[in-house]
Structure formats: structure tokens, C-alpha cells
Design an enzyme around this catalytic site. Sequence first.
Site, mmCIF file in Angstrom:
data_model
loop_
_atom_site.group_PDB
_atom_site.id
_atom_site.type_symbol
_atom_site.label_atom_id
_atom_site.label_comp_id
_atom_site.label_asym_id
_atom_site.label_seq_id
_atom_site.Cartn_x
_atom_site.Cartn_y
_atom_site.Cartn_z
ATOM 1 C CE LYS A 49 -1.250 9.175 4.227
ATOM 2 N NZ LYS A 49 0.062 9.362 5.177
ATOM 3 N NE ARG B 155 7.434 7.552 7.727
ATOM 4 C CZ ARG B 155 7.734 8.958 7.261
ATOM 5 N NH1 ARG B 155 6.589 9.349 6.851
ATOM 6 N NH2 ARG B 155 8.757 9.499 6.721
ATOM 7 C CD GLN C 48 9.216 14.884 2.170
ATOM 8 O OE1 GLN C 48 9.738 16.000 0.283
ATOM 9 N NE2 GLN C 48 8.370 14.573 2.396
ATOM 10 C CG MET D 34 8.704 10.886 -0.941
ATOM 11 S SD MET D 34 9.327 11.842 0.645
ATOM 12 C CE MET D 34 8.443 10.751 1.608
ATOM 13 C CD GLN E 228 3.824 17.248 1.589
ATOM 14 O OE1 GLN E 228 4.134 17.063 2.016
ATOM 15 N NE2 GLN E 228 3.072 16.069 0.377
ATOM 16 C CG HIS F 258 1.221 5.744 -3.379
ATOM 17 N ND1 HIS F 258 1.533 5.878 -3.068
ATOM 18 C CD2 HIS F 258 1.332 7.450 -3.833
ATOM 19 C CE1 HIS F 258 2.025 6.330 -1.957
ATOM 20 N NE2 HIS F 258 2.389 7.351 -2.391
ATOM 21 C CD GLU G 142 -5.453 -0.086 -4.435
ATOM 22 O OE1 GLU G 142 -6.224 0.891 -4.857
ATOM 23 O OE2 GLU G 142 -4.731 -1.208 -4.951
HETATM 24 P P1 AMP Z 1 3.878 9.730 -0.204
HETATM 25 O O1 AMP Z 1 4.691 9.401 -1.432
HETATM 26 O O2 AMP Z 1 3.925 9.648 0.713
HETATM 27 O O3 AMP Z 1 5.225 11.460 -0.267
HETATM 28 O O4 AMP Z 1 2.470 11.096 -0.968
HETATM 29 C C1 AMP Z 1 2.349 11.177 -1.774
HETATM 30 C C2 AMP Z 1 0.873 11.650 -2.422
HETATM 31 O O5 AMP Z 1 0.225 11.046 -2.199
HETATM 32 C C3 AMP Z 1 0.792 12.798 -1.299
HETATM 33 O O6 AMP Z 1 -0.214 13.893 -1.923
HETATM 34 C C4 AMP Z 1 -0.329 12.283 -0.214
HETATM 35 O O7 AMP Z 1 -0.894 13.348 0.273
HETATM 36 C C5 AMP Z 1 -1.071 11.026 -1.050
HETATM 37 N N1 AMP Z 1 -1.086 9.960 -0.514
HETATM 38 C C6 AMP Z 1 -0.433 9.467 0.097
HETATM 39 N N2 AMP Z 1 -1.484 8.752 1.048
HETATM 40 C C7 AMP Z 1 -2.908 8.549 0.503
HETATM 41 C C8 AMP Z 1 -3.466 8.496 0.817
HETATM 42 N N3 AMP Z 1 -4.032 7.155 1.463
HETATM 43 N N4 AMP Z 1 -5.525 8.448 0.147
HETATM 44 C C9 AMP Z 1 -4.832 9.600 -1.317
HETATM 45 N N5 AMP Z 1 -3.973 10.068 -1.732
HETATM 46 C C10 AMP Z 1 -2.158 9.768 0.157
#
Ligand code: AMP
Length: 280
Positions: free
Chosen positions: A149, A187, A61, A30, A153, A37, A35
Site C-alpha cells: 500500500k 486512518r 514524519q 505506527m 515508502q 499489519h 489486517e
Molecule cells: P503503518 O502502521 O500505517 O505505518 O504501516 C506499517 C506497515 O504496514 C507498512 O509497511 C505499511 O505498508 C503496511 N500496511 C499498511 N496498510 C496495509 C495494508 N492494507 N496491506 C498490507 N500492508 C499494509
Amino acid sequence: MEVIKKLNEMQTRVSSIKERKETIGFVPTMGALHEGHISLMHNARDENDKLIVSIFVNPTQFDNGDDFKSYPRQLDKDIEIAESINVDIVFVPYAEELFKEGFCTYVLQTKLTEPLCGKFRPGHFKGVTTIMTKLFNIIKPDRAYLGQKDYQQNIVIKRLVRDLNMMIDIKVLPTVRDKDGLACSSRNRHLNPQERSNALCIYNSLLKAKSMYSSSIKDANKIIEEMTSIIKSEEYTRIDYVSIVNPNTLEDVSCINGKAVATVAVRVGDTRLIDNIILE
Ligand code: AMP
């Protein structure tokens, strides 16, 4: 690196990649890249011919309109980050194209979406399973990379892929943390310095769970009690849940036999954070 916004352009590019029989690694995000990502992208880069990253703040969502509006957005910076990792394509779809007028087809998963975050964010996982199905259909990846994390999901997406017979290998990579242990999250940038410091109780509670489990305490309620008291001892925290669950079914366990997952969702000020640790 290409930045593609239009759906038909993305689909044309995917067709030509497939024609050349190149493999596609996919990192759905998103945006507001951090780090966590970046680690997913590096792994995907290493294991595939082409790397596609999507950036889409998926309105369906979010169970709360304010959360959607205030979700951090920094597309220009994200594009620079992706470029530095040699991403081949950043896909930034338009919501109006993905959810055209008259859109009325959703993917609904039962059971695994009901406990934990499902209880506190009605409709959230319906948005997740629907957008993931759409993105998988558009990008046709060989492998998709997710972070630990978002434990629930991941379980939901793995089951989605299995139940709907999608030929995608789901790779889950470890949670990346700041030096002091707070899990990287888009966040986190909503936290003021005081809240940022209070939020450390989340990781501390998980470490406590791990150390209790390591010293042979198997009674989940005992561990949950300790975790809860660590989180409650910090100001500005409000617990959604502190749970110890079966790693596959996400059902609460009372006595930990073998592997379990300690998982928490906590609001720190107005920011909802989740984290987990595997006990094994
Ligand atoms: P998001 O942009 O928050 O929807 O996350 C996109 C992807 O990045 C999802 O698969 C998350 O699980 C992963 N992600 C988010 N935070 C972390 C983190 N701290 N360490 C590893 N992967 C992460």
C-alpha cells in the site's frame, strides 16, 4: 510475549538474540493494527526465529500537527493482537528517548522522495528514513516486512538499505483490502459512514486503470483522466495526485511499456488515503 519500552532493554534483548544466532523478522508499524499489519506479522512469524513488531507514531514524519495528534492509538488492543500472532517482542519506544534533547542527525534521501507524496507532505520522508534507520540500528533485523500500500515508502526504504549498506532483506507483501476493496488503513477509522462509502472510488479508479491497461491502452494520460473522473464523481473527495509512474524511479510515464504503477493520494473529508496498483 514481551512489551519493551526502554531503548537499553531492547538493545540488550537484541544482543542476546544475535548471540544465539537466531534470525530476527521485523514489522515496523505506527499501531492501530489491522489486517494489513497482521498479514505482515504472519509472514514474518513463519520466516524467522524471532518476530519483533514496533509500534511508534513517529512525530518527525508528520507534516501536520493535527494529523499527529489525531492519529489512532490503541496500544492495549494492539498488544492483544500481537500476542495472538505469537509475536516475541513488541517494541514501543518513548519519543523522548529516540529523539533526545539535542537530536540533530537526520537521514536525507533525494530523488525518490521528491515526487508523489514528497510533493504534498514536505519533510515526511526525512522523518521516515530517519526513524527507519534508527529502528534498523536498534533491532538489527535480518528481514523487514512492508506492505505494498505504501509503494513510494517501500521504494525509499529499499534504496535506503541499499545506499547505506544495511544487511536487511526487505520483503514487500500485497495490500490487504476490506471485502469491498478499500485498502485497510489505520486512518480508515477516521472516516464516517458516508466518507467510507465515498472512499471506494479510490479502489475503483485503480481497477479502471488495470482494466484499461489490460485492454491494451498504454497512454498514461488517458488512464489518468478516467481515474480522475471516477474519483471526482464522488462527493467529499479532493485529489492530491493521480499518477502513473515507473516502478523503480517513480518518474511519470507517458506511454506504459512493460511495468508501471498507478498510484493515488486522495483526501476524503479530512482523511488522506493512498493506494496503488501495479500494471504489468
Ligand atoms: P503503518 O502502521 O500505517 O505505518 O504501516 C506499517 C506497515 O504496514 C507498512 O509497511 C505499511 O505498508 C503496511 N500496511 C499498511 N496498510 C496495509 C495494508 N492494507 N496491506 C498490507 N500492508 C499494509
